[in-house]
Motif scaffolding. Structure first.
Motif, PDB file in Angstrom:
ATOM      1  N   MET A 158      -0.370  53.946  18.737  1.00 52.60           N
ATOM      2  CA  MET A 158       0.311  53.906  17.438  1.00 52.60           C
ATOM      3  C   MET A 158      -0.652  53.465  16.337  1.00 52.60           C
ATOM      4  SD  MET A 158       3.741  51.695  16.477  1.00 52.60           S
ATOM      5  CE  MET A 158       4.666  52.416  17.851  1.00 52.60           C
ATOM      6  N   LEU A 159      -1.486  52.474  16.627  1.00 50.27           N
ATOM      7  CA  LEU A 159      -2.424  51.976  15.630  1.00 50.27           C
ATOM      8  C   LEU A 159      -3.507  53.003  15.322  1.00 50.27           C
ATOM      9  CD1 LEU A 159      -2.833  48.297  16.899  1.00 50.27           C
ATOM     10  CD2 LEU A 159      -1.385  49.125  15.041  1.00 50.27           C
ATOM     11  N   ARG A 160      -3.936  53.729  16.334  1.00 51.93           N
ATOM     12  CA  ARG A 160      -4.895  54.804  16.100  1.00 51.93           C
ATOM     13  C   ARG A 160      -4.279  55.917  15.263  1.00 51.93           C
ATOM     14  NH1 ARG A 160      -7.154  55.722  22.275  1.00 51.93           N
ATOM     15  NH2 ARG A 160      -8.675  53.992  22.339  1.00 51.93           N
ATOM     16  N   GLU A 161      -3.053  56.273  15.592  1.00 50.32           N
ATOM     17  CA  GLU A 161      -2.398  57.401  14.918  1.00 50.32           C
ATOM     18  C   GLU A 161      -2.164  57.128  13.443  1.00 50.32           C
ATOM     19  OE1 GLU A 161       1.634  60.177  15.348  1.00 50.32           O
ATOM     20  OE2 GLU A 161       1.255  58.552  16.769  1.00 50.32           O
ATOM     21  N   CYS A 162      -1.884  55.867  13.088  1.00 53.84           N
ATOM     22  CA  CYS A 162      -1.609  55.579  11.680  1.00 53.84           C
ATOM     23  C   CYS A 162      -2.871  55.695  10.830  1.00 53.84           C
ATOM     24  CB  CYS A 162      -0.974  54.200  11.527  1.00 53.84           C
ATOM     25  SG  CYS A 162      -2.126  52.823  11.460  1.00 53.84           S
ATOM     26  N   GLY A 163      -4.040  55.626  11.474  1.00 51.92           N
ATOM     27  CA  GLY A 163      -5.298  55.861  10.771  1.00 51.92           C
ATOM     28  C   GLY A 163      -5.938  54.640  10.151  1.00 51.92           C
ATOM     29  N   HIS A 164      -5.216  53.506  10.145  1.00 51.55           N
ATOM     30  CA  HIS A 164      -5.759  52.284   9.537  1.00 51.55           C
ATOM     31  C   HIS A 164      -5.181  51.062  10.250  1.00 51.55           C
ATOM     32  CE1 HIS A 164      -2.061  53.371   7.393  1.00 51.55           C
ATOM     33  NE2 HIS A 164      -1.845  52.075   7.288  1.00 51.55           N
ATOM     34  N   GLY A 165      -5.279  51.063  11.545  1.00 55.20           N
ATOM     35  CA  GLY A 165      -4.677  50.003  12.337  1.00 55.20           C
ATOM     36  C   GLY A 165      -5.480  48.714  12.341  1.00 55.20           C
ATOM     37  N   THR A 166      -4.780  47.623  12.632  1.00 55.81           N
ATOM     38  CA  THR A 166      -5.408  46.299  12.737  1.00 55.81           C
ATOM     39  C   THR A 166      -4.858  45.581  13.964  1.00 55.81           C
ATOM     40  OG1 THR A 166      -5.655  46.063  10.331  1.00 55.81           O
ATOM     41  CG2 THR A 166      -5.687  44.039  11.642  1.00 55.81           C
ATOM     42  N   VAL A 167      -5.748  44.959  14.720  1.00 59.85           N
ATOM     43  CA  VAL A 167      -5.352  44.032  15.787  1.00 59.85           C
ATOM     44  C   VAL A 167      -5.954  42.681  15.443  1.00 59.85           C
ATOM     45  CG1 VAL A 167      -5.483  43.449  18.247  1.00 59.85           C
ATOM     46  CG2 VAL A 167      -5.310  45.857  17.539  1.00 59.85           C
ATOM     47  N   LEU A 168      -5.110  41.653  15.403  1.00 63.97           N
ATOM     48  CA  LEU A 168      -5.599  40.293  15.213  1.00 63.97           C
ATOM     49  C   LEU A 168      -5.204  39.470  16.429  1.00 63.97           C
ATOM     50  CD1 LEU A 168      -5.679  38.049  12.103  1.00 63.97           C
ATOM     51  CD2 LEU A 168      -4.766  37.128  14.238  1.00 63.97           C
ATOM     52  N   ASN A 169      -6.203  38.877  17.078  1.00 61.23           N
ATOM     53  CA  ASN A 169      -5.967  38.006  18.221  1.00 61.23           C
ATOM     54  C   ASN A 169      -6.258  36.562  17.840  1.00 61.23           C
ATOM     55  OD1 ASN A 169      -5.305  40.196  19.814  1.00 61.23           O
ATOM     56  ND2 ASN A 169      -7.312  40.322  20.800  1.00 61.23           N
ATOM     57  N   LEU A 170      -5.293  35.699  18.119  1.00 61.19           N
ATOM     58  CA  LEU A 170      -5.485  34.276  17.899  1.00 61.19           C
ATOM     59  C   LEU A 170      -6.011  33.672  19.189  1.00 61.19           C
ATOM     60  CD1 LEU A 170      -4.538  32.112  15.564  1.00 61.19           C
ATOM     61  CD2 LEU A 170      -3.061  31.357  17.427  1.00 61.19           C
ATOM     62  N   THR A 171      -7.255  33.197  19.162  1.00 62.10           N
ATOM     63  CA  THR A 171      -7.818  32.549  20.345  1.00 62.10           C
ATOM     64  C   THR A 171      -7.869  31.048  20.069  1.00 62.10           C
ATOM     65  OG1 THR A 171     -10.122  32.942  19.645  1.00 62.10           O
ATOM     66  CG2 THR A 171      -9.066  34.625  21.026  1.00 62.10           C
ATOM     67  N   SER A 172      -9.025  30.443  20.091  1.00 54.68           N
ATOM     68  CA  SER A 172      -9.139  28.999  19.902  1.00 54.68           C
ATOM     69  C   SER A 172     -10.612  28.627  19.891  1.00 54.68           C
ATOM     70  CB  SER A 172      -8.440  28.265  21.059  1.00 54.68           C
ATOM     71  OG  SER A 172      -8.744  26.887  21.061  1.00 54.68           O
ATOM     72  N   VAL A 173     -10.924  27.461  19.303  1.00 57.38           N
ATOM     73  CA  VAL A 173     -12.283  26.955  19.439  1.00 57.38           C
ATOM     74  C   VAL A 173     -12.571  26.617  20.903  1.00 57.38           C
ATOM     75  CG1 VAL A 173     -12.487  26.120  17.068  1.00 57.38           C
ATOM     76  CG2 VAL A 173     -11.569  24.597  18.849  1.00 57.38           C
ATOM     77  N   ALA A 174     -11.523  26.551  21.731  1.00 59.69           N
ATOM     78  CA  ALA A 174     -11.725  26.379  23.174  1.00 59.69           C
ATOM     79  C   ALA A 174     -12.385  27.605  23.790  1.00 59.69           C
ATOM     80  CB  ALA A 174     -10.389  26.114  23.873  1.00 59.69           C
ATOM     81  N   ALA A 175     -12.450  28.706  23.036  1.00 58.55           N
ATOM     82  CA  ALA A 175     -13.168  29.898  23.482  1.00 58.55           C
ATOM     83  C   ALA A 175     -14.648  29.815  23.151  1.00 58.55           C
ATOM     84  CB  ALA A 175     -12.572  31.149  22.838  1.00 58.55           C
ATOM     85  N   LEU A 176     -15.056  28.760  22.447  1.00 57.77           N
ATOM     86  CA  LEU A 176     -16.445  28.605  22.031  1.00 57.77           C
ATOM     87  C   LEU A 176     -17.178  27.506  22.798  1.00 57.77           C
ATOM     88  CD1 LEU A 176     -15.970  28.763  18.137  1.00 57.77           C
ATOM     89  CD2 LEU A 176     -16.666  30.629  19.659  1.00 57.77           C
ATOM     90  N   VAL A 177     -16.474  26.403  23.067  1.00 57.40           N
ATOM     91  CA  VAL A 177     -17.088  25.238  23.689  1.00 57.40           C
ATOM     92  C   VAL A 177     -16.153  24.702  24.769  1.00 57.40           C
ATOM     93  CG1 VAL A 177     -17.992  22.911  23.324  1.00 57.40           C
ATOM     94  CG2 VAL A 177     -18.259  24.638  21.532  1.00 57.40           C
ATOM     95  N   SER A 178     -16.688  24.506  25.968  1.00 59.12           N
ATOM     96  CA  SER A 178     -15.889  23.953  27.060  1.00 59.12           C
ATOM     97  C   SER A 178     -15.869  22.428  26.995  1.00 59.12           C
ATOM     98  CB  SER A 178     -16.462  24.399  28.408  1.00 59.12           C
ATOM     99  OG  SER A 178     -16.399  25.800  28.534  1.00 59.12           O
ATOM    100  N   TYR A 179     -14.878  21.843  27.641  1.00 61.89           N
ATOM    101  CA  TYR A 179     -14.766  20.392  27.650  1.00 61.89           C
ATOM    102  C   TYR A 179     -14.044  19.940  28.910  1.00 61.89           C
ATOM    103  CZ  TYR A 179     -10.184  21.699  25.750  1.00 61.89           C
ATOM    104  OH  TYR A 179      -8.946  22.290  25.560  1.00 61.89           O
ATOM    105  N   GLU A 180     -14.265  18.691  29.290  1.00 58.47           N
ATOM    106  CA  GLU A 180     -13.643  18.154  30.492  1.00 58.47           C
ATOM    107  C   GLU A 180     -12.125  18.208  30.361  1.00 58.47           C
ATOM    108  OE1 GLU A 180     -15.937  16.501  28.649  1.00 58.47           O
ATOM    109  OE2 GLU A 180     -17.240  15.254  29.908  1.00 58.47           O
ATOM    110  N   GLY A 181     -11.482  18.642  31.408  1.00 53.72           N
ATOM    111  CA  GLY A 181     -10.033  18.730  31.409  1.00 53.72           C
ATOM    112  C   GLY A 181      -9.504  19.979  30.740  1.00 53.72           C
ATOM    113  N   GLY A 182     -10.386  20.811  30.247  1.00 56.24           N
ATOM    114  CA  GLY A 182      -9.953  22.032  29.564  1.00 56.24           C
ATOM    115  C   GLY A 182     -10.335  23.301  30.293  1.00 56.24           C
ATOM    116  N   GLY A 183     -10.795  23.180  31.545  1.00 57.19           N
ATOM    117  CA  GLY A 183     -11.347  24.339  32.236  1.00 57.19           C
ATOM    118  C   GLY A 183     -10.431  25.549  32.272  1.00 57.19           C
ATOM    119  N   GLY A 184      -9.154  25.344  32.572  1.00 54.88           N
ATOM    120  CA  GLY A 184      -8.229  26.473  32.644  1.00 54.88           C
ATOM    121  C   GLY A 184      -8.012  27.125  31.290  1.00 54.88           C
ATOM    122  N   TYR A 185      -7.797  26.301  30.257  1.00 53.73           N
ATOM    123  CA  TYR A 185      -7.592  26.841  28.911  1.00 53.73           C
ATOM    124  C   TYR A 185      -8.877  27.459  28.384  1.00 53.73           C
ATOM    125  CZ  TYR A 185      -5.772  27.013  24.111  1.00 53.73           C
ATOM    126  OH  TYR A 185      -5.343  27.426  22.869  1.00 53.73           O
TER     127      TYR A 185
END
Length: 261
Positions: free
Chosen positions: A133-160
């Motif tokens: 659908m996003l391709r067909e409209c010709g000007h699609g956008t996907v925005l994903n909300l991740t986290s700074v936890a995707a940049l730096v690991s920390y103790e107790g955060g391994g799963g996240y």
């Protein structure tokens, strides 16, 4: 000479915008629905809790679609509802979360499985389902909300960390794959955000422990702060792609440096 008025062709940025927003029953997702509808967007608000979606719909005019984004049948039903409603040009993947603060030596299978299901599989299934659908409209956008936890690991955060690193990796691959289809892919990576449920859920419902996470921190981010950044990122002219936006409170200078008064 004729007096008949002519209607100019509309560019992608002149059309009424439309979006699916997941995680819409609480926190950043709920605030994003409010932010987009306030600007005239048609928004499909998606989450599992139907009663909260109905209240949000009554307040904002968003279309409430109760669904579990990790369930294939629910995603198919959602796509059908959106198609019948005229389609979308923007997908905002906010649903996700964290469970537990165990070190890896004590990791619980059920916590890790939930985090990968909510953050990774759900985002993948939604994106895969709506890309045509996003391709067909010709000007699609996907925005994903991740986290700074995707940049730096920390103790107790391994799963996240693992779940958000995976979601970030998927987002970066998607940007490369979809550029030729004029689908822009945006990643927003928040730091410390004080919402009603995120930390409470992560800490197993321990309200006192959840409150201590923010204790002494001057002005942690709010859901509305992040939603405003999301709104801006998906509203700028389509030829602009804000690839990655890291947003933290001033008191959080880095993952290892949080100022408490």
């Amino acid at each position: 000479m004729t007096s008949a008025a002519t209607t100019p062709d509309l560019t992608a940025d002149d059309r009424t915008r439309s979006a699916v927003v997941t995680g819409a029953s609480t926190g950043i997702g709920e605030a994003t629905v409010r932010a987009l509808t306030a600007e005239g967007w048609r928004v499909y608000a998606v989450a599992r809790r139907a009663e909260r979606l109905e209240a949000l719909s009554a307040e904002t005019g968003a279309v409430a679609v109760p669904a579990d984004i990790a369930e294939d049948d629910d995603v198919a039903r959602l796509v059908a509802a959106v198609t019948e409603g005229g389609g979308i040009d923007t997908l905002v993947n906010i649903a996700g979360g964290a469970r537990g603060t165990d070190w890896i030596a004590d990791a619980k299978n059920e916590d890790w499985e939930w985090m990968f299901r909510a953050n990774v599989l759900g985002t993948m299934k939604m994106t895969r389902a709506f890309l045509p659908m996003l391709r067909e409209c010709g000007h699609g956008t996907v925005l994903n909300l991740t986290s700074v936890a995707a940049l730096v690991s920390y103790e107790g955060g391994g799963g996240y960390n693992a779940a958000k690193f995976a979601e970030r990796g998927m987002t970066r691959a998607l940007r490369l794959e979809e550029a030729e289809h004029n689908v822009r892919v945006i990643e927003v990576l928040p730091g410390l955000v004080k919402t009603e449920e995120f930390t409470l859920m992560r800490l197993g419902g321990d309200a006192e422990a959840a409150q201590k996470v923010y204790e002494g921190v001057r002005e942690p981010l709010t859901a509305e702060d992040v939603a405003d950044v999301v709104r801006y990122a998906v509203t700028v002219p389509h030829h602009i792609n804000l690839d990655e936006i890291v947003i933290r409170p001033v008191a959080q200078a880095a993952a290892h440096k949080l100022i408490r008064e």
